[in-house]
Design a protein around this motif. Structure first.
Motif, PDB file in Angstrom:
ATOM      1  N   PHE A  14       0.840  -1.205   0.000  1.00 52.80           N
ATOM      2  CA  PHE A  14       0.000   0.000   0.000  1.00 52.80           C
ATOM      3  C   PHE A  14       0.876   1.258   0.000  1.00 52.80           C
ATOM      4  O   PHE A  14       0.582   2.228  -0.697  1.00 52.80           O
ATOM      5  N   ILE A  15       1.945   1.242   0.793  1.00 52.21           N
ATOM      6  CA  ILE A  15       2.862   2.395   0.816  1.00 52.21           C
ATOM      7  C   ILE A  15       3.475   2.599  -0.574  1.00 52.21           C
ATOM      8  O   ILE A  15       3.525   3.724  -1.089  1.00 52.21           O
ATOM      9  N   PHE A  16       3.942   1.520  -1.167  1.00 53.03           N
ATOM     10  CA  PHE A  16       4.554   1.596  -2.496  1.00 53.03           C
ATOM     11  C   PHE A  16       3.566   2.134  -3.530  1.00 53.03           C
ATOM     12  O   PHE A  16       3.901   3.013  -4.321  1.00 53.03           O
ATOM     13  N   SER A  17       2.329   1.625  -3.491  1.00 48.83           N
ATOM     14  CA  SER A  17       1.340   1.986  -4.514  1.00 48.83           C
ATOM     15  C   SER A  17       0.771   3.380  -4.322  1.00 48.83           C
ATOM     16  O   SER A  17       0.690   4.160  -5.271  1.00 48.83           O
ATOM     17  N   PHE A  18       0.347   3.695  -3.082  1.00 48.34           N
ATOM     18  CA  PHE A  18      -0.424   4.912  -2.862  1.00 48.34           C
ATOM     19  C   PHE A  18       0.391   6.090  -2.350  1.00 48.34           C
ATOM     20  O   PHE A  18      -0.091   7.220  -2.348  1.00 48.34           O
ATOM     21  N   ILE A  19       1.616   5.839  -1.914  1.00 51.15           N
ATOM     22  CA  ILE A  19       2.473   6.951  -1.505  1.00 51.15           C
ATOM     23  C   ILE A  19       3.544   7.193  -2.560  1.00 51.15           C
ATOM     24  O   ILE A  19       3.604   8.265  -3.159  1.00 51.15           O
TER      25      ILE A  19
END
Length: 198
Positions: free
Chosen positions: A187-192
């Motif tokens: 999620f961090i990789f994708s959305f941040i």
């Protein structure tokens, strides 16, 4: 203590099953923690003031390295659990050790990344964006650090006592925790990161 030999070792006692259920409940609380951090990030991601934006500070190379490392560690912890279930203690400890080394490599890369942010002026006080970015990444990194200590303690217990139902239970619960950290990183990789680089 009654052991049910029809179940995998980590589920073989009533206490072990209750421990796993309790950990799933704990993970529910952890999901709420990270959901709160992500929500805060989405509120503050455009509030950069006079500081840098994500496009200004994010570097693709360390982020890809971190992602590859963590996804590989998710695979190796899965291999450790599989080895545990077929009673291959040595293979289990090797794969658990590799998982911990990968976790340490992830943290080293994240420290490099935080150093880069500091040198380009992205600190907790720079803006709402950098504050919540560093808080979110730091919270995940703190969880990985805890995981390294936890996994090391499990390795020490296996060396001292062998693979007992209690240690198998701890190892399985640790694997759930490690997979959870990998999912949070996706999620961090994708959305941040990916969103911030666009």
């Amino acid at each position: 203590m009654k052991i049910d030999h029809s179940q995998p070792l980590e589920y073989s006692t009533e206490q072990n099953r209750l421990n796993i259920l309790g950990f799933w409940i704990f993970l529910g609380a952890e999901i709420m923690l990270f959901a709160t951090l992500f929500t805060s990030y989405f509120v503050y991601e455009d509030r950069i003031g006079s500081g840098p934006s994500g496009a200004d500070i994010f570097e693709i190379t360390p982020v890809l390295i971190e992602t590859i490392i963590l996804l590989t560690s998710s695979f190796t912890i899965g291999l450790a659990v599989h080895a545990m279930r077929i009673n291959r203690t040595k293979a289990m400890t090797v794969f658990l050790g590799i998982t911990l080394l990968l976790g340490a490599a992830f943290l080293a890369t994240e420290i490099y990344e935080f150093n880069h942010y500091y040198h380009v002026g992205a600190t907790l006080q720079t803006s709402g964006f950098t504050g919540i970015l560093l808080t979110t990444l730091g919270t995940h990194g703190a969880h990985v650090t805890l995981g390294l200590f936890w996994g090391t303690m499990i390795l020490m217990q296996i060396k001292k006592r062998g693979l007992t139902p209690q240690i198998a239970n701890k190892s399985f619960i640790f694997s759930l925790y490690w997979h959870f950290l990998d999912v949070v990183w996706i999620f961090i990789f994708s959305f941040i990161y990916l969103k911030g680089m666009m």
